[in-house]
Write a protein that holds these residues in place. Structure first.
Motif, PDB file in Angstrom:
ATOM      1  N   TRP A  19      -5.597  -1.947   7.860  1.00 34.97           N
ATOM      2  CA  TRP A  19      -5.678  -0.709   7.065  1.00 34.97           C
ATOM      3  C   TRP A  19      -4.303  -0.239   6.616  1.00 34.97           C
ATOM      4  CZ3 TRP A  19      -3.631   4.181   8.439  1.00 34.97           C
ATOM      5  CH2 TRP A  19      -4.008   5.234   7.605  1.00 34.97           C
TER       6      TRP A  19
ATOM      7  N   LEU B 246      -3.228   6.755   1.091  1.00 32.65           N
ATOM      8  CA  LEU B 246      -4.063   6.898   2.277  1.00 32.65           C
ATOM      9  C   LEU B 246      -4.538   8.337   2.448  1.00 32.65           C
ATOM     10  CD1 LEU B 246      -1.988   4.700   4.745  1.00 32.65           C
ATOM     11  CD2 LEU B 246      -4.006   4.054   3.462  1.00 32.65           C
TER      12      LEU B 246
ATOM     13  N   MET C 135       0.851  -1.210   0.000  1.00 36.76           N
ATOM     14  CA  MET C 135       0.000   0.000   0.000  1.00 36.76           C
ATOM     15  C   MET C 135       0.874   1.243   0.000  1.00 36.76           C
ATOM     16  SD  MET C 135      -3.222   0.863   0.304  1.00 36.76           S
ATOM     17  CE  MET C 135      -3.704   2.547   0.023  1.00 36.76           C
TER      18      MET C 135
ATOM     19  N   VAL D 125     -14.906   9.925   6.073  1.00 36.18           N
ATOM     20  CA  VAL D 125     -15.928  10.920   5.735  1.00 36.18           C
ATOM     21  C   VAL D 125     -17.314  10.281   5.665  1.00 36.18           C
ATOM     22  CG1 VAL D 125     -15.414  10.727   3.260  1.00 36.18           C
ATOM     23  CG2 VAL D 125     -16.638  12.696   4.086  1.00 36.18           C
ATOM     24  N   TRP D 126     -17.409   9.073   5.126  1.00 39.08           N
ATOM     25  CA  TRP D 126     -18.744   8.449   4.997  1.00 39.08           C
ATOM     26  C   TRP D 126     -19.231   7.890   6.325  1.00 39.08           C
ATOM     27  CZ3 TRP D 126     -20.482  10.859   1.327  1.00 39.08           C
ATOM     28  CH2 TRP D 126     -19.785  11.056   0.139  1.00 39.08           C
ATOM     29  N   ALA D 127     -18.286   7.506   7.187  1.00 38.93           N
ATOM     30  CA  ALA D 127     -18.703   7.077   8.524  1.00 38.93           C
ATOM     31  C   ALA D 127     -19.275   8.279   9.274  1.00 38.93           C
ATOM     32  CB  ALA D 127     -17.509   6.493   9.277  1.00 38.93           C
TER      33      ALA D 127
ATOM     34  N   TRP E  47     -12.355   0.777   9.867  1.00 40.33           N
ATOM     35  CA  TRP E  47     -13.523   1.001  10.739  1.00 40.33           C
ATOM     36  C   TRP E  47     -13.766  -0.194  11.665  1.00 40.33           C
ATOM     37  CZ3 TRP E  47     -19.267   0.254   9.567  1.00 40.33           C
ATOM     38  CH2 TRP E  47     -20.038   0.954  10.473  1.00 40.33           C
TER      39      TRP E  47
ATOM     40  N   VAL F 226      -6.131  12.899   8.064  1.00 39.76           N
ATOM     41  CA  VAL F 226      -6.196  11.461   7.772  1.00 39.76           C
ATOM     42  C   VAL F 226      -7.572  10.914   8.157  1.00 39.76           C
ATOM     43  CG1 VAL F 226      -5.227   9.192   8.334  1.00 39.76           C
ATOM     44  CG2 VAL F 226      -3.717  11.162   8.118  1.00 39.76           C
TER      45      VAL F 226
ATOM     46  N   ILE G 285     -10.469  12.443   8.558  1.00 32.52           N
ATOM     47  CA  ILE G 285     -11.571  12.942   7.706  1.00 32.52           C
ATOM     48  C   ILE G 285     -11.566  12.205   6.374  1.00 32.52           C
ATOM     49  CG2 ILE G 285     -12.268  14.939   6.310  1.00 32.52           C
ATOM     50  CD1 ILE G 285     -13.240  15.348   9.070  1.00 32.52           C
ATOM     51  N   ARG G 286     -10.388  12.001   5.824  1.00 32.77           N
ATOM     52  CA  ARG G 286     -10.321  11.369   4.498  1.00 32.77           C
ATOM     53  C   ARG G 286     -10.656   9.880   4.561  1.00 32.77           C
ATOM     54  NH1 ARG G 286      -6.008  14.770   0.921  1.00 32.77           N
ATOM     55  NH2 ARG G 286      -7.090  16.728   1.264  1.00 32.77           N
ATOM     56  N   GLN G 287     -10.340   9.234   5.667  1.00 31.74           N
ATOM     57  CA  GLN G 287     -10.683   7.814   5.767  1.00 31.74           C
ATOM     58  C   GLN G 287     -12.147   7.618   6.139  1.00 31.74           C
ATOM     59  OE1 GLN G 287      -8.695   5.423   4.721  1.00 31.74           O
ATOM     60  NE2 GLN G 287      -7.344   7.137   4.239  1.00 31.74           N
TER      61      GLN G 287
ATOM     62  N   GLN H 181     -14.357   5.669  -1.962  1.00 35.28           N
ATOM     63  CA  GLN H 181     -14.794   4.558  -1.086  1.00 35.28           C
ATOM     64  C   GLN H 181     -16.270   4.299  -1.391  1.00 35.28           C
ATOM     65  OE1 GLN H 181     -14.128   6.267   2.784  1.00 35.28           O
ATOM     66  NE2 GLN H 181     -11.962   5.752   2.819  1.00 35.28           N
TER      67      GLN H 181
ATOM     68  N   ALA I 240      -1.961  -1.873   5.590  1.00 33.54           N
ATOM     69  CA  ALA I 240      -1.536  -2.577   4.370  1.00 33.54           C
ATOM     70  C   ALA I 240      -2.523  -2.389   3.231  1.00 33.54           C
ATOM     71  CB  ALA I 240      -1.371  -4.065   4.670  1.00 33.54           C
ATOM     72  N   THR I 241      -3.820  -2.360   3.567  1.00 35.19           N
ATOM     73  CA  THR I 241      -4.834  -2.340   2.496  1.00 35.19           C
ATOM     74  C   THR I 241      -5.380  -0.951   2.203  1.00 35.19           C
ATOM     75  OG1 THR I 241      -6.660  -2.645   4.053  1.00 35.19           O
ATOM     76  CG2 THR I 241      -5.599  -4.645   3.204  1.00 35.19           C
ATOM     77  N   GLY I 242      -5.390  -0.081   3.216  1.00 39.80           N
ATOM     78  CA  GLY I 242      -5.997   1.246   3.046  1.00 39.80           C
ATOM     79  C   GLY I 242      -7.511   1.163   2.931  1.00 39.80           C
ATOM     80  N   SER I 243      -8.088   0.014   3.263  1.00 40.98           N
ATOM     81  CA  SER I 243      -9.536  -0.183   3.103  1.00 40.98           C
ATOM     82  C   SER I 243     -10.314   0.474   4.240  1.00 40.98           C
ATOM     83  CB  SER I 243      -9.828  -1.685   3.071  1.00 40.98           C
ATOM     84  OG  SER I 243     -11.131  -1.938   3.527  1.00 40.98           O
ATOM     85  N   PHE I 244     -11.410   1.119   3.878  1.00 43.65           N
ATOM     86  CA  PHE I 244     -12.288   1.745   4.875  1.00 43.65           C
ATOM     87  C   PHE I 244     -12.778   0.714   5.884  1.00 43.65           C
ATOM     88  CE2 PHE I 244     -16.732   2.232   6.136  1.00 43.65           C
ATOM     89  CZ  PHE I 244     -16.673   3.391   6.865  1.00 43.65           C
ATOM     90  N   TRP I 245     -13.169  -0.462   5.396  1.00 37.54           N
ATOM     91  CA  TRP I 245     -13.764  -1.460   6.285  1.00 37.54           C
ATOM     92  C   TRP I 245     -12.728  -1.993   7.262  1.00 37.54           C
ATOM     93  CZ3 TRP I 245     -18.730  -0.951   5.982  1.00 37.54           C
ATOM     94  CH2 TRP I 245     -19.288  -0.522   4.782  1.00 37.54           C
TER      95      TRP I 245
END
Lengths: 335, 444
Positions: free
Chosen positions: B162, A6, A1, B99-101, B172, B93, B95-97, A301, B164-169
């Motif tokens: 996160w 990020l 990543m 925002v939808w939460a 969260w 960081v 806010i950008r990760q 996302q 490693a993946t940067g995934s929202f899920w």
């Protein structure tokens, strides 16, 4: 990543900008309701003792303050997504006066409640009641001033290097206040139209309410001329929409037409939308060269966005149900 | 992304954040717990035709609205304001990760306040069944707000996959999400139960017997506190080992706060079960307020521990408490502080500046987030007895000497600049101390 990924935007800038605009208009509508409730309180404290609408206005005031804050959270969120670099820098540059907003909100909100208790205790206007109304108004103005200050401060690639003149902030506040007044006029007019049609409310109260709304709309729409360099296209939209709603209100003064409130309401929303578009256009002009949404890294996302949309739809359905519950409760009270 | 620096003086940036955050957490937890307690108790009052409990709940809901809807909502916004000023890199960081939460939580919050107002203002103006349903909507939306925000808070300690993946899920629903959610729910219910006792005592229309009846009804919400120990074990089992060590003996202050939080919570839970439910004891106003104070201090202690064990990071393994990213430190070490980390606080020409002036800027960026010069967590007393050589020795090995400190980031020349600036603080301190002793001696 890649760590830089990020920091990418989680939403296409155009979508974020659209949601910012939409939620800002909603925020302004509730701010308008709050301003309308405050006007009515001024009328209650300094005008007639037997004000018809003290109770509904109290509820409207408390609800409006709460919903204005809550509705304001969403544009605050999207501003940070879109313009975080400028927004944070300007907030830091302002410092303690920016943090003072928390204090203004607390004092202003609790003063709303204290006014109601004072009104009930004294059975009408009182010295303390006047103080509470003034406190709330001063806090709302202070919040508007500080937000306007932050907005102007953030219109630079290096917010810490510029000292924004308070007179310029004041000028901006007039524009912001004008927008809130447009919305407040529409709310007052809407209430008057509703009263005019329910055949239970004294006609005088309904007419007075519509007239108040007409005056507010007329003054607020005209005041937009005074605020300066905000672009002719926006003026035309705002004035056109403002005076359309004004005309609908004036018709409502003389004729009992239930539908008169709808064009007024829609025109008000259009006017506020025009103001928000103008405001953001001005920001983009000022930041041109430093901020370009086309070059910002984006990593959407969509899964999380879908969650938001589902919850939003469920939330809207729940709010509709709650409003129906309230309507039924009110009908039951009248019968 | 670099930002200007805010200096709040002796108050310190971290204490500013802590005050608003702790007040908000307490109120928000009460909003969630109260939201669950009210419809639960109302349903019971309707089922048993308990008019005393029903009337009391109207007053309780007014207290909830006045306390949580005003101060809770405002301090919630306040947290954003203060974090944006104190730690703009971290909030960028987050806010950008999330925002939808946050946007999702916003929807829940709107439903929460709307249903709360409908519940209170339309009391007795709709059928009891509908009224309880409105209360349930309030309870669900309040708890869902907690559900969403909990993921953002726990992310900061356990970003998990996160990184490693940067995934929202992944961010969260991170490793400490579930234990933290249950811990917070238990804490929220307990606050609601304690405030039943407080409000019942403040209600002058209730005699002692009616008061006892209401307090007993509310005390069921205190019993889950007995679960604090197993839930904490679960929490620390999935937290980073180094972080758990800090709470379990690695840092004296954190161990003490953690011990107090756990012990106080468990004792209150046991007291509720044996004293209030089994033996139907009465709580007077003073005792109820004392319990409230204990619950507040326990909650604040646990929040302090949660923030503290994250050190030296603000986002674990990604960003240090001073806003420097972990992968940024090596670059700064190699190229030098002013080349890698341009400071935008002011138009600063580091080539023309003195070593002390450069050191002051490095101090502002790397140290000031946690250490005021004088005041909260002050730097001056920490180095009062150190000479320049010792300051340099310790600063170079900061993260190894104290596990909760971030490493110094900068070249040898930057370190010398920082030492030069810190030495001026020490000298000023010595001069002040010497002058004080002299004046005392003169007086004698």
């Amino acid at each position: 990543m890649n760590p830089n990924d990020l920091m990418a935007l989680p939403v296409p800038p155009a979508l974020a900008l659209g949601l910012f605009g939409l939620t800002f208009v909603v925020h302004m509508l509730f701010l308008g309701l709050l301003v309308a409730a405050l006007w009515a309180r001024v009328g209650a404290e300094w005008g007639k003792k037997d004000l018809y609408a003290v109770e509904p206005l109290h509820r409207a005031g408390v609800l409006a303050f709460s919903t204005t804050i809550t509705a304001g959270v969403a544009p605050l969120l999207f501003v940070q997504v879109l313009y975080g670099k400028y927004f944070y820098s300007s907030s830091i540059s302002i410092g303690f006066p920016w943090l003072a907003i928390v204090g203004y909100l607390l004092v202003g909100f609790y003063s709303l409640y204290l006014w109601r208790w004072r009104w009930e205790k004294s059975g009408g206007p009182s010295g303390a009641g006047k103080v509470f109304v003034l406190l709330t108004i001063l806090c709302v103005i202070a919040i508007g001033f500080t937000y306007s200050w932050n907005y102007l401060q953030s219109l630079s690639s290096a917010p810490w290097t510029q000292a924004v003149r308070h007179s310029k902030v004041g000028q901006r506040l007039v524009g912001y206040g004008g927008a809130a007044a447009i919305a407040s006029g529409a709310w007052v007019m809407w209430l008057g139209h509703s009263w005019r049609n329910d055949r239970k409310t004294p006609t005088g109260a309904a007419i007075a309410s519509i007239a108040g709304g007409v005056l507010a709309l007329g003054w607020a729409s005209s005041s937009q001329f005074a605020i300066g360099d905000w672009g002719m296209a926006g003026w035309i939209l705002i004035l056109g929409a403002g005076f359309l709603s004004l005309a609908a209100g004036i018709i409502g003064l003389f004729r009992r037409i239930g539908l008169a409130r709808w064009p007024a309401a829609l025109a008000t929303v259009a006017a506020l939308t025009g103001l928000v578009i103008q405001r953001e256009s001005y920001r983009l002009i000022m930041l041109a060269g430093d901020y370009d949404s086309a070059t910002v890294a984006v990593r959407p996302q969509w899964g999380a966005f879908a969650m938001f949309v589902v919850v939003l739809l469920l939330g809207i359905a729940t709010l509709v149900w709650l409003l129906r519950v309230v309507r039924d409760a009110q009908r039951a009270m009248w019968t | 992304m670099n930002f200007p620096i805010f200096d709040p003086g002796p108050m310190g940036l971290s204490s500013l954040v802590a005050v608003i955050a702790i007040v908000h957490v307490l109120i928000a937890h009460f909003a969630v717990g109260g939201g669950i307690a009210i419809p639960w108790l109302e349903a019971r009052a309707i089922r048993t035709n308990d008019r005393v409990l029903g009337d009391f709940l109207h007053k309780y809901s007014r207290f909830l609205i006045l306390f949580s809807f005003v101060a809770g909502a405002v301090t919630g916004v306040g947290i954003w304001f203060v974090i944006a000023i104190a730690s703009p890199e971290a909030i960028t960081v987050l806010i950008r990760q999330f925002v939808w939460a946050w946007a999702t939580e916003w929807v829940f919050f709107i439903v929460e306040i709307t249903s709360g107002y409908v519940y209170y203002f339309y009391w007795d103006r709709m059928s009891p069944k509908t009224h309880v349903r409105v209360g349930i909507v309030y309870a669900v939306s309040a708890w869902m707000s907690l559900f969403v925000i909990n993921g953002i808070l726990t992310f900061m300690l356990t970003p998990g996959d996160w990184l490693a993946t940067g995934s929202f899920w992944d961010a969260w629903l991170n490793p400490t999400f579930w234990p933290s959610l249950f811990l917070r729910t238990v804490s929220a219910l307990a606050l609601a139960g304690i405030f039943v006792a407080v409000v019942a005592n403040l209600d002058r229309s209730l005699d002692r017997e009616k008061g006892r009846h209401i307090i007993e009804a509310g005390s069921v919400f205190l019993v889950p506190l007995a679960l604090m120990i197993p839930l904490s074990v679960w929490y620390f089992a999935v937290a980073p080992h180094k972080a758990s060590q800090l709470a379990l003996g690695g840092a004296v202050a954190m161990t003490m706060f953690f011990g107090f939080g756990i012990l106080a919570s468990t004792l209150v839970g046991l007291y509720a079960y044996f004293g209030l439910i089994k033996n139907r004891r009465y709580i007077n106003l003073e005792t109820a307020l004392l319990l409230a104070a204990i619950a507040f201090v326990a909650t604040a202690s646990m929040e302090y521990v949660r923030e503290g064990i994250r050190k030296p990071f603000i986002i674990y393994d990604y960003m240090y408490a001073n806003g420097l990213k972990v992968d940024e430190v090596d670059k700064i070490n190699q190229s030098g502080f002013f080349e890698a980390k341009p400071v935008v606080a002011h138009e600063f020409d580091h080539l023309a500046a003195t070593p002390e002036e450069r050191g002051r800027v490095i101090y502002q960026v790397e140290c000031q987030r946690c250490h005021a010069v004088d005041g909260y967590n002050a730097i001056r007393p920490l180095i009062a007895t150190w000479d320049a050589e010792m300051i340099k020795f310790n600063t170079r090995r900061l993260n190894r000497l104290k596990g909760f400190m971030p490493p110094f980031a900068g070249s040898e020349s930057d370190l010398n600049d920082l030492v030069a600036y810190l030495s001026t603080l020490r000298t000023a301190n010595w001069q002040a101390g010497a002058a004080k002793s002299e004046s005392k001696g003169g007086g004698q």
